[in-house]
Design a protein around this motif. Structure first.
Motif, PDB file in Angstrom:
ATOM      1  N   THR A  81     -13.253 -42.041  -3.294  1.00 37.28           N
ATOM      2  CA  THR A  81     -12.330 -42.903  -2.556  1.00 37.28           C
ATOM      3  C   THR A  81     -11.453 -43.682  -3.530  1.00 37.28           C
ATOM      4  O   THR A  81     -11.704 -43.706  -4.740  1.00 37.28           O
ATOM      5  CB  THR A  81     -13.114 -43.904  -1.689  1.00 37.28           C
ATOM      6  OG1 THR A  81     -13.834 -44.792  -2.560  1.00 37.28           O
ATOM      7  CG2 THR A  81     -14.090 -43.197  -0.748  1.00 37.28           C
ATOM      8  N   ASP A  82     -10.444 -44.330  -2.992  1.00 39.82           N
ATOM      9  CA  ASP A  82      -9.580 -45.173  -3.823  1.00 39.82           C
ATOM     10  C   ASP A  82     -10.380 -46.280  -4.495  1.00 39.82           C
ATOM     11  O   ASP A  82     -10.171 -46.571  -5.672  1.00 39.82           O
ATOM     12  CB  ASP A  82      -8.462 -45.790  -2.985  1.00 39.82           C
ATOM     13  CG  ASP A  82      -7.446 -44.751  -2.513  1.00 39.82           C
ATOM     14  OD1 ASP A  82      -7.464 -43.621  -3.035  1.00 39.82           O
ATOM     15  OD2 ASP A  82      -6.643 -45.081  -1.628  1.00 39.82           O
ATOM     16  N   ASP A  83     -11.299 -46.883  -3.753  1.00 40.20           N
ATOM     17  CA  ASP A  83     -12.119 -47.961  -4.328  1.00 40.20           C
ATOM     18  C   ASP A  83     -12.985 -47.444  -5.469  1.00 40.20           C
ATOM     19  O   ASP A  83     -13.134 -48.104  -6.497  1.00 40.20           O
ATOM     20  CB  ASP A  83     -13.007 -48.608  -3.256  1.00 40.20           C
ATOM     21  CG  ASP A  83     -12.200 -49.447  -2.274  1.00 40.20           C
ATOM     22  OD1 ASP A  83     -11.079 -49.874  -2.629  1.00 40.20           O
ATOM     23  OD2 ASP A  83     -12.694 -49.666  -1.154  1.00 40.20           O
ATOM     24  N   GLU A  84     -13.564 -46.255  -5.298  1.00 39.40           N
ATOM     25  CA  GLU A  84     -14.377 -45.665  -6.361  1.00 39.40           C
ATOM     26  C   GLU A  84     -13.516 -45.346  -7.579  1.00 39.40           C
ATOM     27  O   GLU A  84     -13.921 -45.581  -8.713  1.00 39.40           O
ATOM     28  CB  GLU A  84     -15.082 -44.407  -5.857  1.00 39.40           C
ATOM     29  CG  GLU A  84     -16.184 -44.694  -4.861  1.00 39.40           C
ATOM     30  CD  GLU A  84     -16.730 -43.436  -4.203  1.00 39.40           C
ATOM     31  OE1 GLU A  84     -17.914 -43.457  -3.794  1.00 39.40           O
ATOM     32  OE2 GLU A  84     -15.999 -42.434  -4.088  1.00 39.40           O
TER      33      GLU A  84
END
Length: 143
Positions: free
Chosen positions: A63-66
């Protein structure tokens, strides 16, 4: 960075997925103020110039957060001046997807020297951040 399952992938896999994420974003969806990602992305593109890779790109599975969390781990690791050179080689290999042989030729070093430096950086990066590593007795960390 809390809430991320860091055991989902090995350190090498996190870096590979981060590279795919960087390429898939083409920097359009990245937060405009986060220049560190732009710097890593530009370094990847500079090194990749005129490279045709027969290697298939994996599907981006983070994901973007990861991806932003991996970026933060890389930026923190790069603050260690003693490991900076090795980490840049690791980024070129695992994030940008350049082969060890290509990096060796580009840096005027032997293949074995580059492989050793990349291995050292991978274990430094993984150990510093408590990331899962492949079993070095059965599988090479470099692939």
């Amino acid at each position: 960075m809390s809430g991320i399952n860091w055991y989902k992938y090995t350190a090498a896999e996190w870096l590979e997925h981060f590279g795919v994420w960087c390429n898939s974003q083409t920097m359009r969806d990245v937060m405009p103020g986060d220049l560190r990602i732009n710097c890593i992305y530009k370094q990847m593109q500079k090194f990749r110039k005129n490279i045709t890779s027969g290697k298939c790109q994996p599907i981006c599975a983070i994901t973007d957060d990861e991806a932003l969390a991996v970026n933060n781990l890389l930026c923190k690791a790069l603050q260690n001046k003693e490991m900076e050179y090795e980490l840049k080689l690791l980024i070129e290999h695992k994030v940008a997807g350049s082969s060890l042989r290509f990096i060796a030729n580009k840096t005027n070093n032997s293949f074995l020297h580059v492989r050793e430096k990349v291995n050292n950086a991978l274990y430094y990066f993984g150990g510093k951040n408590n990331l899962r590593m492949k079993d070095i007795n059965t599988i090479s960390a470099i692939d």
